[in-house]
Design a protein around this motif. Structure first.
Motif, mmCIF file in Angstrom:
data_model
loop_
_atom_site.group_PDB
_atom_site.id
_atom_site.type_symbol
_atom_site.label_atom_id
_atom_site.label_comp_id
_atom_site.label_asym_id
_atom_site.label_seq_id
_atom_site.Cartn_x
_atom_site.Cartn_y
_atom_site.Cartn_z
ATOM 1 N N ILE A 1 24.644 -40.659 8.480
ATOM 2 C CA ILE A 1 23.918 -41.356 9.542
ATOM 3 C C ILE A 1 23.827 -42.854 9.253
ATOM 4 N N LEU A 2 24.007 -43.231 7.974
ATOM 5 C CA LEU A 2 23.991 -44.643 7.579
ATOM 6 C C LEU A 2 25.376 -45.283 7.677
ATOM 7 N N GLY A 3 26.385 -44.475 8.005
ATOM 8 C CA GLY A 3 27.742 -44.994 8.105
ATOM 9 C C GLY A 3 28.647 -44.491 7.007
ATOM 10 N N SER A 4 28.070 -43.999 5.919
ATOM 11 C CA SER A 4 28.841 -43.443 4.807
ATOM 12 C C SER A 4 27.896 -42.691 3.879
ATOM 13 N N ALA A 5 28.395 -41.615 3.284
ATOM 14 C CA ALA A 5 27.641 -40.892 2.256
ATOM 15 C C ALA A 5 28.304 -41.048 0.894
ATOM 16 N N ASP A 6 29.215 -42.015 0.778
ATOM 17 C CA ASP A 6 29.985 -42.165 -0.458
ATOM 18 C C ASP A 6 29.142 -42.638 -1.637
ATOM 19 N N GLY A 7 27.991 -43.249 -1.374
ATOM 20 C CA GLY A 7 27.141 -43.709 -2.470
ATOM 21 C C GLY A 7 26.346 -42.593 -3.114
ATOM 22 N N LYS A 8 26.237 -41.473 -2.425
ATOM 23 C CA LYS A 8 25.431 -40.352 -2.924
ATOM 24 C C LYS A 8 25.893 -39.897 -4.288
ATOM 25 N N ARG A 9 27.212 -39.923 -4.514
ATOM 26 C CA ARG A 9 27.737 -39.398 -5.777
ATOM 27 C C ARG A 9 27.407 -40.268 -6.985
ATOM 28 N N MET A 10 27.003 -41.512 -6.764
ATOM 29 C CA MET A 10 26.527 -42.299 -7.909
ATOM 30 C C MET A 10 25.237 -41.695 -8.454
ATOM 31 N N PHE A 11 24.408 -41.186 -7.556
ATOM 32 C CA PHE A 11 23.125 -40.597 -7.966
ATOM 33 C C PHE A 11 23.312 -39.196 -8.537
ATOM 34 N N ALA B 1 24.271 -45.929 1.300
ATOM 35 C CA ALA B 1 25.401 -45.087 1.705
ATOM 36 C C ALA B 1 25.232 -43.675 1.157
ATOM 37 N N VAL B 2 24.070 -43.080 1.436
ATOM 38 C CA VAL B 2 23.793 -41.742 0.917
ATOM 39 C C VAL B 2 23.743 -40.694 2.023
ATOM 40 N N SER B 3 24.049 -41.084 3.255
ATOM 41 C CA SER B 3 24.051 -40.161 4.379
ATOM 42 C C SER B 3 25.010 -40.683 5.443
ATOM 43 N N LEU C 1 31.581 -69.319 1.529
ATOM 44 C CA LEU C 1 30.245 -69.916 1.668
ATOM 45 C C LEU C 1 29.440 -69.291 2.802
ATOM 46 N N LYS C 2 29.758 -68.038 3.125
ATOM 47 C CA LYS C 2 29.029 -67.327 4.165
ATOM 48 C C LYS C 2 28.462 -66.032 3.602
ATOM 49 N N PHE C 3 27.319 -65.627 4.148
ATOM 50 C CA PHE C 3 26.735 -64.333 3.821
ATOM 51 C C PHE C 3 27.597 -63.254 4.449
ATOM 52 N N ARG C 4 27.986 -62.258 3.655
ATOM 53 C CA ARG C 4 28.834 -61.173 4.149
ATOM 54 C C ARG C 4 28.042 -59.873 4.172
ATOM 55 N N CYS C 5 28.057 -59.184 5.301
ATOM 56 C CA CYS C 5 27.283 -57.952 5.465
ATOM 57 C C CYS C 5 28.088 -56.966 6.304
ATOM 58 N N HIS C 6 28.713 -55.990 5.649
ATOM 59 C CA HIS C 6 29.550 -55.011 6.342
ATOM 60 C C HIS C 6 29.986 -53.920 5.367
ATOM 61 N N GLN C 7 30.561 -52.852 5.895
ATOM 62 C CA GLN C 7 31.138 -51.825 5.037
ATOM 63 C C GLN C 7 32.311 -52.418 4.258
ATOM 64 N N SER C 8 32.492 -51.971 3.027
ATOM 65 C CA SER C 8 33.572 -52.501 2.207
ATOM 66 C C SER C 8 34.256 -51.362 1.461
ATOM 67 N N PRO C 9 35.596 -51.302 1.487
ATOM 68 C CA PRO C 9 36.290 -50.259 0.726
ATOM 69 C C PRO C 9 36.337 -50.619 -0.755
ATOM 70 N N ILE D 1 31.382 -48.432 0.868
ATOM 71 C CA ILE D 1 30.028 -48.810 0.490
ATOM 72 C C ILE D 1 29.716 -50.169 1.135
ATOM 73 N N PRO D 2 28.536 -50.348 1.720
ATOM 74 C CA PRO D 2 28.235 -51.630 2.366
ATOM 75 C C PRO D 2 27.911 -52.738 1.370
ATOM 76 N N ILE D 3 28.231 -53.955 1.766
ATOM 77 C CA ILE D 3 27.838 -55.145 1.011
ATOM 78 C C ILE D 3 26.870 -55.961 1.857
ATOM 79 N N ALA D 4 26.082 -56.801 1.193
ATOM 80 C CA ALA D 4 25.170 -57.726 1.882
ATOM 81 C C ALA D 4 24.797 -58.810 0.889
#
Length: 231
Positions: free
Chosen positions: A204-214, A200-202, A108-116, A138-141
Motif C-alpha cells: 500500500i506504500l508502493g513497495s514491500a521490499d523494505g520489509k525483509r531488512m527487518f 517500504a514495508v507494505s 543541488l535538488k531534494f530528491r523524493c521518489h522510488q529508487s531501484p 525503496i524510496p529516497i527523500a
C-alpha cells in the motif's frame, strides 16, 4: 528482540521506524530521546531520518554530540545491531561509526521518489533475506545523499565487502561515488543507507521490499541467540 528508535529534535521518520518494527515483525520497540545515557536493554538501535537539530552546520553534525551517541558507540563496539537511515546515515558518518561523508546532491535538488537498489552484499545481518544481486524498490527523500569518500577508503569498502546497496543501473539520484546507497562497518553490525526501508514495508506504500531488512535482522538475532526462527 528489543529495538530502540532514537529521537532527536527534528527527527521525522521515527514513527515510521517504530511502526515498521511493531507491525512488520511484531517485536518490542521504544522511542529513546537523544538525552538517554543507557541503551544496554536494546538489541538493535535505529537512527531515523529527518532533520536533526535543523541540519544546522552539516547534516548530523550536531546530533553526533548528543548524549545518546556515546551509548550508540558502546553498543556498536559490543556487536549490537545499528541501522542509520538517511539523516541517521549522516549522523553515523559524522560520529565516525561509518567512513566517508554525505554531501549535497550533485543536482543541488531534494530528491523524493522510488529508487531501484541492487543488493550488493546479502551476507550482512540486515540483508540476509534478499538474494545477491537482487534489485529492489525503496524510496529516497534527501537533499544531501551524495556519498563521498577518497579512493583509499573506496578501495577498502570494496575489498571488505562493506558496500551493502548500490543505486541500480544508471539510476544514481545524487552523484554518490560508485553508485553507493548503503555501507557497513568492517564487522558488519553497523549499516547506514540513504533510502528508506521503513517506508517500504507494505504494498500500500508502493513497495514491500523494505520489509525483509527487518525480517533479516530478526532472524540474524534469533540465530545468534539460538532461538527458533519462525520466518
Amino acid at each position: 528482540m528489543k529495538f530502540a528508535v532514537l529521537v532527536f529534535p527534528g527527527s521525522n521518520c521515527d514513527i515510521d521506524c517504530y511502526k515498521a518494527v511493531e507491525q512488520t515483525i511484531g517485536q518490542e520497540v521504544d522511542y529513546v530521546w537523544h538525552t538517554a545515557t543507557d541503551l544496554s536493554a536494546y538489541d538493535c538501535i535505529l537512527v531515523p531520518g529527518g532533520f536533526s537539530y535543523g541540519d544546522y552546520l552539516r547534516c548530523g553534525a550536531i546530533a553526533r554530540f548528543a548524549n545518546v551517541m556515546n551509548e550508540v558507540k558502546k553498543a556498536a563496539d559490543a556487536g549490537k545491531y545499528i541501522l542509520g537511515i538517511c539523516n541517521g546515515f549522516q549522523i553515523l558518518t559524522e560520529a565516525n561509526l561509518l567512513p566517508g561523508a554525505l554531501i549535497r546532491n550533485n543536482g543541488l535538488k531534494f530528491r523524493c521518489h522510488q529508487s531501484p537498489l541492487e543488493v550488493v552484499n546479502n551476507q550482512n545481518p540486515f540483508t540476509r533475506d534478499y538474494e545477491q544481486g537482487e534489485v529492489i524498490s525503496i524510496p529516497i527523500a534527501h537533499g544531501e545523499g551524495n556519498y563521498f569518500c577518497d579512493e583509499a577508503t573506496l578501495a577498502e569498502l570494496q575489498a571488505n565487502n562493506q558496500i551493502i546497496f548500490r543505486y541500480a543501473g544508471d539510476s544514481n539520484p545524487n552523484g554518490s561515488v560508485d553508485n553507493i546507497a548503503g555501507i557497513s562497518n568492517k564487522v558488519g553490525n553497523v549499516v547506514g543507507m540513504m533510502p528508506h526501508p521503513e517506508r517500504a514495508v507494505s504494498e500500500i506504500l508502493g513497495s514491500a521490499d523494505g520489509k525483509r531488512m527487518f525480517t533479516s535482522i530478526l532472524n540474524a538475532w534469533r540465530e545468534q541467540h539460538g532461538t527458533a526462527i519462525n520466518g
